[in-house]
Design a protein around this motif. Structure first.
Motif, PDB file in Angstrom:
ATOM      1  N   ILE A   1       0.866  -1.185   0.000  1.00 10.89           N
ATOM      2  CA  ILE A   1       0.000   0.000   0.000  1.00 10.89           C
ATOM      3  C   ILE A   1       0.899   1.230   0.000  1.00 10.89           C
ATOM      4  N   VAL A   2       0.760   2.059  -1.011  1.00 10.92           N
ATOM      5  CA  VAL A   2       1.537   3.284  -1.117  1.00 10.92           C
ATOM      6  C   VAL A   2       0.564   4.433  -1.354  1.00 10.92           C
ATOM      7  N   PHE A   3       1.122   5.633  -1.562  1.00 10.66           N
ATOM      8  CA  PHE A   3       0.291   6.810  -1.812  1.00 10.66           C
ATOM      9  C   PHE A   3       0.741   7.472  -3.105  1.00 10.66           C
ATOM     10  N   SER A   4      -0.219   7.952  -3.856  1.00 12.36           N
ATOM     11  CA  SER A   4       0.100   8.578  -5.131  1.00 12.36           C
ATOM     12  C   SER A   4       0.857   9.889  -4.906  1.00 12.36           C
TER      13      SER A   4
ATOM     14  N   LEU B   1       3.860  13.855   7.246  1.00 10.48           N
ATOM     15  CA  LEU B   1       4.430  12.521   7.410  1.00 10.48           C
ATOM     16  C   LEU B   1       4.802  11.861   6.088  1.00 10.48           C
ATOM     17  N   LEU B   2       4.274  12.371   4.980  1.00 12.77           N
ATOM     18  CA  LEU B   2       4.533  11.743   3.684  1.00 12.77           C
ATOM     19  C   LEU B   2       5.845  12.224   3.082  1.00 12.77           C
TER      20      LEU B   2
ATOM     21  N   MET C   1       5.278   7.598   0.663  1.00  9.14           N
ATOM     22  CA  MET C   1       5.160   6.682   1.789  1.00  9.14           C
ATOM     23  C   MET C   1       5.288   7.482   3.075  1.00  9.14           C
ATOM     24  N   VAL C   2       4.906   6.882   4.183  1.00  7.99           N
ATOM     25  CA  VAL C   2       5.053   7.538   5.480  1.00  7.99           C
ATOM     26  C   VAL C   2       6.495   7.398   5.945  1.00  7.99           C
ATOM     27  N   SER C   3       7.060   8.475   6.439  1.00  8.75           N
ATOM     28  CA  SER C   3       8.418   8.468   6.973  1.00  8.75           C
ATOM     29  C   SER C   3       8.395   7.949   8.413  1.00  8.75           C
ATOM     30  N   GLU C   4       9.080   6.833   8.650  1.00 12.98           N
ATOM     31  CA  GLU C   4       9.145   6.296  10.014  1.00 12.98           C
ATOM     32  C   GLU C   4       9.879   7.253  10.946  1.00 12.98           C
ATOM     33  N   GLU C   5      10.858   7.962  10.400  1.00 14.35           N
ATOM     34  CA  GLU C   5      11.596   8.931  11.223  1.00 14.35           C
ATOM     35  C   GLU C   5      10.682  10.056  11.687  1.00 14.35           C
TER      36      GLU C   5
ATOM     37  N   HIS D   1       0.089   0.262   6.395  1.00 13.72           N
ATOM     38  CA  HIS D   1       0.826   0.721   5.200  1.00 13.72           C
ATOM     39  C   HIS D   1       2.296   0.344   5.297  1.00 13.72           C
ATOM     40  N   LEU D   2       2.918   0.645   6.442  1.00 12.29           N
ATOM     41  CA  LEU D   2       4.358   0.388   6.593  1.00 12.29           C
ATOM     42  C   LEU D   2       4.665  -1.103   6.528  1.00 12.29           C
ATOM     43  N   PHE D   3       3.839  -1.931   7.178  1.00 13.14           N
ATOM     44  CA  PHE D   3       4.064  -3.380   7.143  1.00 13.14           C
ATOM     45  C   PHE D   3       3.920  -3.920   5.727  1.00 13.14           C
ATOM     46  N   SER D   4       3.004  -3.346   4.960  1.00 22.14           N
ATOM     47  CA  SER D   4       2.743  -3.850   3.607  1.00 22.14           C
ATOM     48  C   SER D   4       3.902  -3.602   2.652  1.00 22.14           C
TER      49      SER D   4
END
Length: 258
Positions: free
Chosen positions: A60-63, A176-177, A200-204, A229-232
């Motif tokens: 799962i990502v984001f456009s 966060l993106l 994608m979401v930045s874990e940092e 999303h992050l796990f995927s």
């Protein structure tokens, strides 16, 4: 790698026409085994309600762009879908996004200055047409049970879309993106395959959220969606492996020597 649906008509739709008993009184909805329109689609929009199921099957990502939407990656390259054959039939037991199941119907505004939504359909789709076998859309000039069910599904999808937009606003407001990038180095390849063109979401940035911001994400349910999303994202390499095995990874361009 992934982009938002083009402006104008939504993804998959070639035309949109309001469903009317006076015009389509003898139309039927035909049951189809496959979805040919899906065969060359590598990214399909998702709603937040689907993250829990979709994360088991797709990255799962984001456009990219100002109005980002969640996307299920069904392939890593344009025109490649690793979950259906050329006729759009599923090749494995996999979750089918609601966006796909909704086609060829949708709710749309007939007038820009009105908030009212009407049930519409794509008249170019062979899943709906005049006469023949299928579920009648009207009975004695009134919407049939099949049409009522279609309308209900489209209404649920619209509501899910609103919740998805609220989730995307949270991610955007919290900044966060980030631009995503994945580099995969297959054994024996001269250079890695690099995939970009998605967010994608930045874990940092997620770890750096203030307590009140993190609390808001938890209370809204957004944090669970972020982790889905992050796990995927680990499935990107699996998807690449499937493409590689099927011979659907584009040939690498040779490095330019100085």
């Amino acid at each position: 790698m992934a982009s938002a649906p083009p402006s104008g008509l939504p993804l998959f739709y070639n035309d949109i026409q309001p469903l009317s008993s006076s015009v389509h009184g003898d139309f039927v909805a035909r049951r189809k085994e496959g979805a040919p329109f899906l065969a060359k689609a590598h990214a399909v929009p998702l709603t937040v309600e689907e993250f829990g199921l979709a994360q088991r099957h797709f990255p799962i990502v984001f456009s990219v762009g100002p109005n980002a939407v969640p996307l299920a990656l069904m392939g890593l390259n344009e025109g490649v879908n690793m979950f259906v054959d050329d006729d759009g039939k599923l090749t494995s037991d996999v979750y089918v996004p609601a966006y796909v199941r909704r086609y060829p119907f949708m709710l749309a505004k007939l007038q820009q200055n009105s908030e009212e939504l009407s049930l519409c359909f794509d008249p170019t789709a062979d899943a709906i047409g005049q006469g023949g076998e299928g579920d009648a859309l009207f009975v004695d000039g009134q919407p049939s049970d099949a049409t009522k069910a279609i309308l209900g599904f489209c209404e649920q999808f619209e509501q899910a879309g609103q919740r998805t937009a609220a989730f995307m606003k949270e991610l955007t407001d919290l900044k966060l993106l980030i631009d995503g990038e994945v580099a995969i180095q297959p054994e024996g390849a001269a250079q890695p395959f690099v995939y970009r063109g998605f967010q994608m979401v930045s874990e940092e940035k997620l770890r750096e959220l203030r307590g009140d911001q993190a609390r808001k994400l938890i209370q809204s349910g957004a944090l669970a969606l972020v982790y889905a999303h992050l796990f995927s994202l680990s499935l990107i390499r699996d998807l690449f492996g499937r493409q590689m095995q099927a011979g659907k990874v584009p040939a690498q361009q040779p490095l330019v020597q100085a």
